[in-house]
Design an enzyme around this catalytic site. Structure first.
Site, mmCIF file in Angstrom:
data_model
loop_
_atom_site.group_PDB
_atom_site.id
_atom_site.type_symbol
_atom_site.label_atom_id
_atom_site.label_comp_id
_atom_site.label_asym_id
_atom_site.label_seq_id
_atom_site.Cartn_x
_atom_site.Cartn_y
_atom_site.Cartn_z
ATOM 1 N N GLY A 124 11.352 -63.851 -18.228
ATOM 2 C CA GLY A 124 10.580 -62.700 -18.679
ATOM 3 C C GLY A 124 9.196 -62.732 -18.078
ATOM 4 O O GLY A 124 9.000 -63.261 -16.981
ATOM 5 N N SER A 125 8.235 -62.192 -18.818
ATOM 6 C CA SER A 125 6.884 -62.063 -18.271
ATOM 7 C C SER A 125 6.159 -63.407 -18.272
ATOM 8 O O SER A 125 6.422 -64.276 -19.110
ATOM 9 C CB SER A 125 6.095 -61.052 -19.094
ATOM 10 O OG SER A 125 5.980 -61.511 -20.417
ATOM 11 N N THR A 126 5.227 -63.549 -17.358
ATOM 12 C CA THR A 126 4.434 -64.774 -17.261
ATOM 13 C C THR A 126 3.629 -64.981 -18.545
ATOM 14 O O THR A 126 3.493 -66.109 -19.030
ATOM 15 C CB THR A 126 3.519 -64.693 -16.021
ATOM 16 O OG1 THR A 126 4.372 -64.649 -14.874
ATOM 17 C CG2 THR A 126 2.599 -65.888 -15.905
ATOM 18 N N GLU A 127 3.153 -63.876 -19.102
ATOM 19 C CA GLU A 127 2.338 -63.974 -20.318
ATOM 20 C C GLU A 127 3.124 -64.623 -21.465
ATOM 21 O O GLU A 127 2.666 -65.581 -22.092
ATOM 22 C CB GLU A 127 1.931 -62.550 -20.694
ATOM 23 C CG GLU A 127 0.886 -62.450 -21.749
ATOM 24 C CD GLU A 127 0.819 -61.009 -22.256
ATOM 25 O OE1 GLU A 127 1.276 -60.081 -21.552
ATOM 26 O OE2 GLU A 127 0.329 -60.841 -23.388
ATOM 27 N N CYS A 148 12.376 -59.566 -10.587
ATOM 28 C CA CYS A 148 11.266 -60.537 -10.543
ATOM 29 C C CYS A 148 10.983 -60.991 -9.119
ATOM 30 O O CYS A 148 9.851 -61.295 -8.779
ATOM 31 C CB CYS A 148 11.571 -61.723 -11.446
ATOM 32 S SG CYS A 148 13.214 -62.374 -11.207
ATOM 33 N N GLY A 196 5.900 -66.324 -21.174
ATOM 34 C CA GLY A 196 6.291 -67.668 -20.722
ATOM 35 C C GLY A 196 5.197 -68.686 -21.037
ATOM 36 O O GLY A 196 5.487 -69.792 -21.520
ATOM 37 N N GLU A 232 2.180 -57.813 -10.922
ATOM 38 C CA GLU A 232 3.599 -57.445 -10.875
ATOM 39 C C GLU A 232 3.758 -56.056 -11.498
ATOM 40 O O GLU A 232 3.441 -55.854 -12.669
ATOM 41 C CB GLU A 232 4.415 -58.463 -11.672
ATOM 42 C CG GLU A 232 5.902 -58.212 -11.577
ATOM 43 C CD GLU A 232 6.738 -59.259 -12.308
ATOM 44 O OE1 GLU A 232 6.434 -59.551 -13.478
ATOM 45 O OE2 GLU A 232 7.704 -59.755 -11.709
ATOM 46 N N GLU A 264 11.532 -68.820 -16.072
ATOM 47 C CA GLU A 264 11.684 -68.014 -14.857
ATOM 48 C C GLU A 264 10.875 -66.757 -15.098
ATOM 49 O O GLU A 264 11.256 -65.903 -15.900
ATOM 50 C CB GLU A 264 13.175 -67.728 -14.626
ATOM 51 C CG GLU A 264 13.469 -67.393 -13.178
ATOM 52 C CD GLU A 264 13.456 -65.908 -12.943
ATOM 53 O OE1 GLU A 264 12.361 -65.375 -12.624
ATOM 54 O OE2 GLU A 264 14.508 -65.277 -13.093
ATOM 55 N N LYS A 282 19.129 -64.659 -27.117
ATOM 56 C CA LYS A 282 18.414 -63.462 -27.596
ATOM 57 C C LYS A 282 18.256 -62.509 -26.413
ATOM 58 O O LYS A 282 17.459 -62.743 -25.513
ATOM 59 C CB LYS A 282 17.025 -63.873 -28.124
ATOM 60 C CG LYS A 282 16.459 -62.976 -29.196
ATOM 61 C CD LYS A 282 16.071 -61.582 -28.781
ATOM 62 C CE LYS A 282 14.727 -61.464 -28.115
ATOM 63 N NZ LYS A 282 14.471 -60.061 -27.671
HETATM 64 P P1 NDP Z 1 8.786 -60.012 -22.095
HETATM 65 O O1 NDP Z 1 8.409 -61.283 -21.434
HETATM 66 O O2 NDP Z 1 8.031 -59.596 -23.305
HETATM 67 O O3 NDP Z 1 10.321 -60.037 -22.522
HETATM 68 C C1 NDP Z 1 11.294 -60.957 -22.101
HETATM 69 C C2 NDP Z 1 12.125 -61.416 -23.289
HETATM 70 O O4 NDP Z 1 11.332 -62.221 -24.183
HETATM 71 C C3 NDP Z 1 12.655 -60.297 -24.166
HETATM 72 O O5 NDP Z 1 13.914 -60.665 -24.699
HETATM 73 C C4 NDP Z 1 11.605 -60.219 -25.258
HETATM 74 O O6 NDP Z 1 12.070 -59.551 -26.401
HETATM 75 C C5 NDP Z 1 11.333 -61.681 -25.504
HETATM 76 N N1 NDP Z 1 10.054 -62.004 -26.113
HETATM 77 C C6 NDP Z 1 8.925 -61.258 -26.183
HETATM 78 N N2 NDP Z 1 7.943 -61.935 -26.802
HETATM 79 C C7 NDP Z 1 8.450 -63.154 -27.140
HETATM 80 C C8 NDP Z 1 7.924 -64.313 -27.788
HETATM 81 N N3 NDP Z 1 6.664 -64.361 -28.199
HETATM 82 N N4 NDP Z 1 8.715 -65.388 -27.960
HETATM 83 C C9 NDP Z 1 10.004 -65.371 -27.496
HETATM 84 N N5 NDP Z 1 10.547 -64.294 -26.896
HETATM 85 C C10 NDP Z 1 9.788 -63.201 -26.696
HETATM 86 O O7 NDP Z 1 8.762 -58.870 -21.011
HETATM 87 P P2 NDP Z 1 8.595 -57.293 -21.269
HETATM 88 O O8 NDP Z 1 9.921 -56.750 -21.570
HETATM 89 O O9 NDP Z 1 7.505 -57.028 -22.256
HETATM 90 O O10 NDP Z 1 8.095 -56.800 -19.848
HETATM 91 C C11 NDP Z 1 6.711 -56.858 -19.530
HETATM 92 C C12 NDP Z 1 6.508 -57.219 -18.084
HETATM 93 O O11 NDP Z 1 7.053 -58.515 -17.840
HETATM 94 C C13 NDP Z 1 7.247 -56.332 -17.083
HETATM 95 O O12 NDP Z 1 6.523 -55.198 -16.775
HETATM 96 C C14 NDP Z 1 7.394 -57.248 -15.913
HETATM 97 O O13 NDP Z 1 6.224 -57.235 -15.133
HETATM 98 C C15 NDP Z 1 7.561 -58.607 -16.547
HETATM 99 N N6 NDP Z 1 8.985 -59.015 -16.630
HETATM 100 C C16 NDP Z 1 9.423 -59.941 -15.768
HETATM 101 C C17 NDP Z 1 10.745 -60.304 -15.788
HETATM 102 C C18 NDP Z 1 11.279 -61.302 -14.840
HETATM 103 O O14 NDP Z 1 12.485 -61.356 -14.620
HETATM 104 N N7 NDP Z 1 10.467 -62.158 -14.298
HETATM 105 C C19 NDP Z 1 11.704 -59.706 -16.699
HETATM 106 C C20 NDP Z 1 11.129 -58.775 -17.632
HETATM 107 C C21 NDP Z 1 9.823 -58.444 -17.559
HETATM 108 P P3 NDP Z 1 11.952 -57.937 -26.458
HETATM 109 O O15 NDP Z 1 12.740 -57.363 -25.357
HETATM 110 O O16 NDP Z 1 12.554 -57.575 -27.722
HETATM 111 O O17 NDP Z 1 10.485 -57.637 -26.354
#
Ligand code: NDP
Length: 491
Positions: free
Chosen positions: A248-251, A304, A253, A401, A270, A196
């Protein structure tokens, strides 16, 4: 269709050389107006009948409509991956290696197209997509093609077995590269995949579906379901998925970790970071400045492992800051498709709002802000390279972050103080150390709780080197031999 509107006037920072426009050609790129889901080796219309648009963040123009996968679509994809698993996992390791190798060759062949699409869809400078993202993605597939028939050597005296269907959710900052980090080790170890991509950057994953077809990868071994976070939620919660890999985000995760607790699914996370980039008084300052700039302004700071906290030994604060400010004045911010651009567009309006909010908090909490003079394009999402001094460890800009081109500068006097400040974060993904003393590098590296410690360099990646975090930056490693482990059961 026309793939991009050119920003007619690339902004020129005051005092810098005037550069003539150097636009990357886009006429070799053929984007469709609409993309379906990639399931079972075919592009198929979504059951949901819903679509969303993906936008060029440098122009705010719509690039294409993309299918939004619902629960039924995700179920179709997982079913296709489960059906493919039986044959794929039974295939001889050297045959699997050949497929993975073929994918890497095709990424190389289509590198110019992939780089342009990555830049249009995500806003990153073309020189980064062209020289970093796409070559590294190909290198990951090469690396894991090499491992596919050597798993018994990777895990001596054990019998590695694939897990089944891997559900992989990736972010928008390195769309193709994160796809490669996830898919290459999964395929090499005999698993099948449902991926995804992020909602704002789905296009290179769609092109990757086409690459899988060109490579004649058996149907269902790789499936791509596009959509928002709810689509990711359907995927990670699907009972047919044996392993979840999330970046993706810690939240989010943490949400996923809570959700999977007790299900028996394997999980790697990660997540975010707030890395310290530490400069000692014996460091070569000009090189350190380049490392600082690369550490935080590379990919607009959407990284990240970005070196977002600069820790400077107090005695060199003044000369270092002066050099840094001078260097910022030469960074070119603007049209990501221009080959001279250093800092491209912010990935989305939402991310721009988040960056602006945190920067406001920095000013309100008493930190001192510096931004070089530069003209930003009128349309699109942009943020000037920003440096904060007079930062306290308690400030939000030093703790959270930002994921944007914003650097918080703090000082230290002794190595012990540097270690304490560097570790004073809930994250633990990466760090940088600048000093001429090898012994000090090793001393620091042993004491810092960070998955990666770069010495006299920053943001260097290699498929053979494992990458991953401690604490709230997640767990599990991607890359190298370590990156095989999350995808196998050892008997
Ligand atoms: P998210 O963690 O929301 O997104 C990462 C991925 O997870 C996207 O594909 C997202 O889909 C998907 N996703 C969102 N919610 C869920 C869920 N409940 N279950 C499964 N998958 C989900 O990051 P954001 O794009 O909202 O970014 C927010 C903040 O996160 C950034 O400002 C940054 O600080 C941090 N971030 C960190 C990253 C890293 O590499 N460590 C990468 C990206 C963000 P969709 O895109 O459609 O929302």
């Amino acid at each position: 269709m026309a793939v991009a509107r050119r920003n007619r006037e690339p902004p020129v920072p005051a005092g810098a050389f005037e550069y003539a426009p150097a636009p990357e050609a886009t006429d070799h790129v053929r984007l469709a107006g609409r993309y379906d889901l990639f399931i079972g080796g075919e592009f198929v219309a979504p059951h949901s009948r819903r679509r969303f648009v993906t936008v060029n963040p440098a122009t705010e123009e719509t690039i294409a409509e993309v299918a939004e996968a619902d629960r039924t679509d995700v179920d179709r994809a997982v079913t296709a991956a489960a059906a493919a698993f039986r044959r794929w996992s039974a295939l001889s390791p050297s045959s699997r290696a050949r497929y993975v190798f073929r994918i890497s060759r095709l990424i190389q062949e289509r590198a110019r197209e992939l780089a342009v699409v990555e830049t249009i869809d995500g806003g990153k400078p073309i020189k980064e997509s062209r020289d970093v993202d796409v070559p590294l993605a190909a290198a990951h597939f090469f690396h894991y093609a090499g491992w596919a028939d050597k798993l018994e050597w990777a895990f001596p005296n054990r019998r590695p077995r694939p897990l089944g269907v891997a559900g992989q959710v990736i972010p928008w900052n390195f769309p193709l590269l994160m796809l490669a980090w996830k898919i290459a080790p999964a395929l090499a170890t005999g698993n099948t995949v449902v991926l995804k991509p992020a909602e704002t950057t789905p296009l290179t994953a769609m092109l990757f579906g086409d690459i899988c077809r060109q490579a004649e990868l058996p149907a269902g071994v790789v499936n791509v379901v596009t959509g928002p976070g709810t689509t990711g939620g359907h995927l990670v919660g699907h009972p047919g998925v044996s392993k979840v890999a999330f970046t993706g985000s810690t939240e989010v995760g943490k949400q996923i970790q809570r959700r999977l607790a007790g299900t028996g699914k394997r999980l790697t996370l990660e997540l975010g970071g707030k890395a310290a980039n530490i400069v000692f008084d014996d460091a070569p300052l000009d090189q350190a400045v380049e490392g600082i700039v690369n550490g935080i302004y590379f990919n607009q700071g959407h990284v990240c492992c970005a070196g977002s906290r600069l820790l400077v030994q107090e005695s060199i604060m003044e000369p270092l800051l002066e050099k840094l400010k001078r260097r910022l004045g030469t960074l070119r911010v603007g049209d990501p498709l221009d080959k001279n651009t250093d800092v491209g567009a912010i990935n989305s309006a939402q991310q721009l709002e988040k960056i602006a909010g945190l920067v406001e908090s920095g000013v309100a909490e008493g930190a001192e802000m510096y931004q070089p003079e530069c003209r930003l394009p009128e349309r699109g999402y942009w943020f000037k390279p920003t440096v904060f001094t007079n930062v306290a460890q308690s400030h939000r800009i030093a703790r959270e972050e930002i994921f944007g081109p914003v650097l918080a500068v703090l000082t230290f006097r002794t190595p012990d103080e540097a270690v304490e400040k560097a570790n004073n974060t809930p994250y633990g993904l990466s760090a940088g150390v600048w000093t001429e003393k090898g012994s000090r590098i090793l001393w620091m590296a042993q004491r810092m709780r960070a998955g990666v410690v770069w010495a006299n360099t920053y943001n260097r990646f290699d498929p053979a080197a494992p990458f991953g975090g401690y604490k709230e930056s997640g767990f599990g490693r991607e890359g190298g031999l370590h990156g095989l482990l999350p995808y196998v059961e050892l008997r």
